[in-house]
Write an enzyme that holds these catalytic residues in place. Structure first.
Site, mmCIF file in Angstrom:
data_model
loop_
_atom_site.group_PDB
_atom_site.id
_atom_site.type_symbol
_atom_site.label_atom_id
_atom_site.label_comp_id
_atom_site.label_asym_id
_atom_site.label_seq_id
_atom_site.Cartn_x
_atom_site.Cartn_y
_atom_site.Cartn_z
ATOM 1 N N GLU A 1 -5.790 -10.996 -1.141
ATOM 2 C CA GLU A 1 -4.949 -10.144 0.038
ATOM 3 C C GLU A 1 -5.840 -12.071 -0.289
ATOM 4 O O GLU A 1 -7.239 -11.914 0.602
ATOM 5 C CB GLU A 1 -6.196 -9.340 0.425
ATOM 6 C CG GLU A 1 -5.272 -7.889 0.497
ATOM 7 C CD GLU A 1 -6.567 -7.264 1.444
ATOM 8 O OE1 GLU A 1 -6.905 -7.291 3.028
ATOM 9 O OE2 GLU A 1 -6.025 -6.011 0.909
ATOM 10 N N TYR B 1 0.234 -9.966 12.996
ATOM 11 C CA TYR B 1 -0.567 -10.749 11.842
ATOM 12 C C TYR B 1 -0.353 -12.682 12.431
ATOM 13 O O TYR B 1 -0.930 -13.516 11.587
ATOM 14 C CB TYR B 1 0.195 -10.077 10.516
ATOM 15 C CG TYR B 1 -1.024 -10.197 9.932
ATOM 16 C CD1 TYR B 1 -2.724 -9.435 10.017
ATOM 17 C CD2 TYR B 1 -2.060 -11.598 8.959
ATOM 18 C CE1 TYR B 1 -3.444 -9.069 9.432
ATOM 19 C CE2 TYR B 1 -3.434 -11.012 7.807
ATOM 20 C CZ TYR B 1 -3.549 -9.343 8.777
ATOM 21 O OH TYR B 1 -5.436 -9.606 7.845
ATOM 22 N N GLU C 1 -5.604 -1.991 9.228
ATOM 23 C CA GLU C 1 -5.425 -1.476 10.549
ATOM 24 C C GLU C 1 -4.126 -0.142 10.732
ATOM 25 O O GLU C 1 -3.282 -0.071 11.624
ATOM 26 C CB GLU C 1 -4.602 -3.032 11.307
ATOM 27 C CG GLU C 1 -5.267 -3.829 11.152
ATOM 28 C CD GLU C 1 -6.187 -4.563 10.070
ATOM 29 O OE1 GLU C 1 -6.771 -4.121 9.394
ATOM 30 O OE2 GLU C 1 -5.000 -5.283 8.755
ATOM 31 N N ASN D 1 -9.789 0.628 -2.296
ATOM 32 C CA ASN D 1 -9.799 -0.512 -1.547
ATOM 33 C C ASN D 1 -10.843 -0.878 -1.217
ATOM 34 O O ASN D 1 -10.971 -0.306 -0.788
ATOM 35 C CB ASN D 1 -8.974 -0.381 -0.860
ATOM 36 C CG ASN D 1 -8.275 -1.524 -0.223
ATOM 37 O OD1 ASN D 1 -7.319 -2.257 -0.322
ATOM 38 N ND2 ASN D 1 -8.198 -1.840 1.426
ATOM 39 N N GLU D 2 -11.401 -2.670 -1.409
ATOM 40 C CA GLU D 2 -12.234 -3.075 -0.800
ATOM 41 C C GLU D 2 -13.495 -2.036 -0.687
ATOM 42 O O GLU D 2 -14.020 -2.142 0.108
ATOM 43 C CB GLU D 2 -12.125 -3.660 0.748
ATOM 44 C CG GLU D 2 -11.663 -4.775 0.499
ATOM 45 C CD GLU D 2 -11.409 -5.254 1.617
ATOM 46 O OE1 GLU D 2 -12.089 -4.715 2.678
ATOM 47 O OE2 GLU D 2 -10.631 -6.797 1.735
ATOM 48 N N TYR E 1 1.031 -1.125 -0.037
ATOM 49 C CA TYR E 1 -0.209 -0.164 -0.063
ATOM 50 C C TYR E 1 0.757 1.087 0.055
ATOM 51 O O TYR E 1 1.649 1.688 0.227
ATOM 52 C CB TYR E 1 -1.058 -0.130 0.777
ATOM 53 C CG TYR E 1 -1.745 -1.020 2.011
ATOM 54 C CD1 TYR E 1 -2.928 -0.805 0.681
ATOM 55 C CD2 TYR E 1 -2.058 -2.053 2.718
ATOM 56 C CE1 TYR E 1 -4.341 -1.936 0.434
ATOM 57 C CE2 TYR E 1 -3.666 -2.336 2.627
ATOM 58 C CZ TYR E 1 -4.075 -2.217 2.073
ATOM 59 O OH TYR E 1 -5.327 -3.217 2.103
HETATM 60 C C1 GLA Z 1 -9.182 -6.107 4.521
HETATM 61 C C2 GLA Z 1 -8.233 -4.657 3.807
HETATM 62 C C3 GLA Z 1 -6.788 -4.816 4.627
HETATM 63 C C4 GLA Z 1 -7.138 -5.338 5.971
HETATM 64 C C5 GLA Z 1 -7.647 -6.497 5.995
HETATM 65 C C6 GLA Z 1 -7.544 -7.489 7.369
HETATM 66 O O1 GLA Z 1 -8.780 -7.047 3.384
HETATM 67 O O2 GLA Z 1 -8.125 -4.588 3.053
HETATM 68 O O3 GLA Z 1 -6.403 -3.161 4.097
HETATM 69 O O4 GLA Z 1 -7.636 -4.153 6.179
HETATM 70 O O5 GLA Z 1 -8.768 -6.477 5.645
HETATM 71 O O6 GLA Z 1 -6.569 -7.164 7.702
#
Ligand code: GLA
Length: 804
Positions: A268, A334, A132, A190-191, A86
């Site tokens: 991811e 993690y 996070e 992002n998402e 990122y």
């Molecule tokens: C999502 C987000 C990431 C991170 C993960 C959990 O996939 O895109 O940036 O926050 O969740 O770790």
């Protein structure tokens, strides 16, 4: 074949690497021939040849710069061919308009190092990244415009995004594969599906990214398989995010239906999960991760392993999760294959063995860690300065009614608020609305208590007082929320402060206005100034003016000590005797500490230590039990110093449904994926109860990954403010599987009862206000390791709380 890069290319890399050994930085040893990367029919194509992306997610701000290359080489030795990263906007633009791409923020150099090591790069420049990370990577100063609409087509937001991405382009656009660099793909937003539905906004971000110099490189969007269609743009590649244990075919089913020829990529693949203060350390089985990746590789599916190495959210960069407020700990270990301090874990070795199968060459040897691990004997921090000695002076630059940090141009740190009380004739209730995030209260010099946003607290009982009593509130801001709509997370006291009391049978409510406010930032220099003031033998305004307050807020302040090293190395400083606050070592901001755990040690990289004397400053806003620290050779990431993580069933409570009539009785289908249930007719109420009568596989658990309620128009009711008012059973022993996980907007976490506790099971959700509900959809546990899906159920909805 994919991994067979041309001989010339390999030779070139070797030569480049060899040159680099002598003198050049990665900066100078770049420049490959321009190439191409695109989505082909089926696989991705690198320079026209099929290519499976095996990416390792790494975050450059979470790794000390001197260790960057080691971590990259660790990924290479795992068999990865790409690094995914990122770009963290707020790390680069900490002050509006001032961009920093130097030192640990030199993302271009990071990419060149990846290239130097013969790997490719995927860049995810946000603007929002989640991760996070404080406010999901958005700069706090955006909130100075109070009505800003974040991640929407708000003109000011878009203008700042455009300016930032232009700077990113200056750094990274010359490094795309088309220009001979390592960058093969760039992500748009992002998402976004877990935030909203707004194709116009997502298209605008795509255009900004293109205009910033990423006009030839392949662009993609990542989302969950359950929601990616909401914002999917026709001209971008679509990738899916999911965790270890997920059913891979199921995850790509919908994509396959819509775009049968498109390459498949899990952008991811979550190797583990992140930790939050007050909850157990998260782990995920190595086998689930390795099996999932093996399956993907056997099917030619590309992936990025999030995280391959998580590292550390140094300083104040850890974010917080929502719904509710769940601040993340400093370590971003993690449970990844490469642990927080860069060492190979058993998970790493298992993964490497599997990855070897998909490489025609022997994987490179695992590189040696750059520094040894050392210990430091226990030592005391003897110097002390009260926190008040660090304040910036009385704040008069904002409205007196506005108690937020942002109104006073402060992003991070602490505040003290002073006021005098009216007469409180009887015991009263002091309410602090919107404490962001941790407040302690004193009245007439007496400690009254704390209000902790994590626990959703608001009220304190106060004794009767005469008019003119002095109230002091000391407040600490933690990381801003990084997920969901709650990212608009102002700090300070964001609502009104009131007192309710009773005078001769009459209820009185006072609102306290005209606060005197002081703010303290969390910079190292500020800590030094406070310590200097405290050690000065001359009388100064602080030692005289704040003497009394310093006595009242005893123990809340800066502590300094020193430790001597003969040999430098990585270590883990232990803070379990301390309260709550932040730490600096030799001027480096190391991160937050909090006695409740689970993290009790901070990772201190040897590259920031030196032979001889090293300085440590601890700012403790709760007060230490003992002012000692020591360095140990293993981290402590899993020691909760609370009795039990919170659950939602009070002692002696049992839900009584004997007088209730269900609004629906039904059966959920077996298997993964969303299950839709429509009620015969709409119902209204504030308390929603699902009663699970049994399960499909009789595995002795009851689990829900996510539950959504639908309103009269069939839309999802926002879940940000929901709370659990009752759960008959919650597994907080083998993991963090409490009731809130059923609506925490994360499909890969879930509510689970403890093994063997018999059905029926109940979860009661407080929607916080009356809602019209027409049905619900539910995602059962999707992972294979510990799944369970509810079969027969009953639903109850009421306007008043259920009887216990
Ligand atoms: C999502 C987000 C990431 C991170 C993960 C959990 O996939 O895109 O940036 O926050 O969740 O770790």
């Amino acid at each position: 074949m994919l991994h067979k890069l041309s001989k010339t290319f390999r030779l070139c890399c070797t030569l480049v690497a060899a040159t680099c050994l002598f003198c050049l930085s990665a900066t100078e040893c770049m420049a490959q021939k321009p190439g191409t990367f695109e989505a082909g029919k089926g696989p991705f194509l690198l320079n026209g040849k099929p290519f499976v992306v095996k990416a390792a997610e790494l975050h450059y701000p979470r790794i000390p710069r001197p260790y960057w290359e080691h971590r990259i080489q660790m990924c290479k030795a795992l068999g990865m061919n790409t690094v995914c990263l990122y770009v963290f906007w707020n790390f680069h633009e900490q002050k509006e308009g001032q961009y920093d791409f130097t030192g640990n923020a030199d993302v271009a150099e990071f990419c060149r190092l990846v290239q130097k090591n013969g790997m490719y790069v995927i860049v995810r420049p946000g603007p929002y990244v989640c991760a996070e990370w404080e406010m999901g990577g958005l700069p706090w100063w955006l909130l100075k415009k109070k009505d800003i609409r974040l991640r929407e087509s708000d003109p000011y937001f878009m203008e700042r995004v455009r300016l930032f991405e232009r700077e990113v382009g200056k750094q990274l656009a010359p490094l795309t594969i088309q220009n001979g660099g390592p960058i093969i793909m760039v992500q748009v937003e992002n998402e976004y599906g877990s935030y909203g539905k707004d194709k116009k906004y997502v298209s605008e971000i795509r255009d900004i990214i293109r205009e910033s110099g990423f006009d030839k490189v392949a662009l993609f969007q990542c989302d969950w398989n359950s929601n990616f269609e909401q914002n999917a743009l026709d001209d971008l590649t679509w990738t899916m995010n999911f965790g270890t244990g997920a059913n891979i075919d199921q995850q790509f089913r919908r994509l396959g239906e819509l775009r049968p020829d498109a390459p498949k990529m899990c952008s991811e693949f979550w190797s583990g999960w992140f930790d939050k203060w007050g909850a157990r350390h998260e782990t995920r089985p190595a086998k689930d991760m390795v099996d999932g990746m093996d399956e993907m590789l056997s099917k030619g599916i590309s992936f990025s392993l999030y995280m391959t190495h998580g590292g550390t959210s140094f300083g104040h960069w850890a974010g917080a999760n929502s719904p509710g407020f769940a601040p993340d700990v400093t370590s971003y270990d993690y449970d990844a294959p490469i642990n927080e301090y860069g060492h190979a874990t058993p998970k790493y070795h298992e993964l490497r063995k599997m990855m070897q199968k998909y490489s025609d060459k022997k994987l490179p040897a695992i590189p040696k860690a750059p520094m040894p691990i050392i210990t430091v004997p226990k030592f005391e921090l003897k110097e002390y300065a009260p926190l008040m000695y660090a304040n910036k002076g009385l704040c008069t630059d904002g409205s007196h009614e506005d108690l937020t940090f942002e109104a006073h141009n402060l992003g991070w740190g602490f505040a003290t608020y002073y006021n005098t009380l009216p007469e409180v004739p009887s015991e009263g209730i002091l309410t602090l609305n919107g404490v962001h995030d941790y407040a302690q209260v004193w009245i007439n010099g007496k400690y009254i208590g704390k209000i902790d946003r994590v626990k959703n607290e608001k009220n304190l009982t106060i004794p009767p007082t005469k008019a003119g009593a002095k109230i002091i509130i000391l407040l600490e801001a933690m990381g801003r929320i990084n997920f969901g709509r709650a990212i608009k997370d102002f700090k300070g006291i964001t609502g009104k402060v009131t007192i309710k009391a009773n005078a001769k049978g009459h209820d009185l409510t006072y609102t306290l206005n005209n606060w005197e406010q002081y703010y303290v930032d969390d910079r190292y220099e500020t800590a030094l100034q406070a310590l200097k003031k405290a050690s000065s033998t001359e009388k100064n305004e602080y030692t005289t003016y704040f003497k009394e307050d310093a006595r009242i807020m005893e123990g809340r302040g800066y502590y300094r000590g020193y430790f001597n090293l003969k040999k430098v190395g990585d270590t883990f400083l232990n803070f379990e005797t301390w309260g709550k606050g932040q730490v600096w070592v030799n001027g480096h901001a190391m991160g937050r500490i909090w006695s409740i755990g689970p993290q009790q040690t901070l990772y201190v990289p040897g590259c920031w230590l030196k032979k001889g004397e090293n300085e440590i400053i601890v700012l403790d806003i709760a007060g230490p039990k003992e002012t000692v620290v020591w360095g140990q050779d293993v981290p402590e990431l899993n020691k909760l110093q609370i009795e039990m993580p919170p659950t939602h069933r009070k002692k002696g409570e049992t839900l009584d449904l004997s007088q209730e009539k269900p609004v629906m009785t039904g059966t959920l289908e077996s298997g993964n994926g969303l299950k839709f249930v429509k009620f015969d007719k709409p119902v209204t109420g504030r308390y929603f109860c699902i009663e699970a009568l049994n399960s499909h596989w009789n595995r002795e658990y009851c689990c829900i990954a996510e539950i959504y309620l639908r309103d009269a128009d069939g839309k999802s009711i926002p879940r940000d403010s929901w709370t659990v008012s009752y759960a008959d059973d919650e597994d907080v022993v083998t993991g963090n599987k409490n009731g809130t996980k059923a609506f925490d907007q994360q499909e890969s976490t879930y509510w689970s009862t403890n093994k063997g506790v018999p059905f029926p099971h109940h979860l009661v959700i407080d929607l916080q206000k009356e809602q019209t509900i027409t049905g619900f959809h539910l995602i059962p546990r999707m992972e294979e390791g510990a799944p369970e899906a509810i079969k027969d159920f009953r639903i109850f909805v009421k306007s008043s709380p259920f009887k216990m």
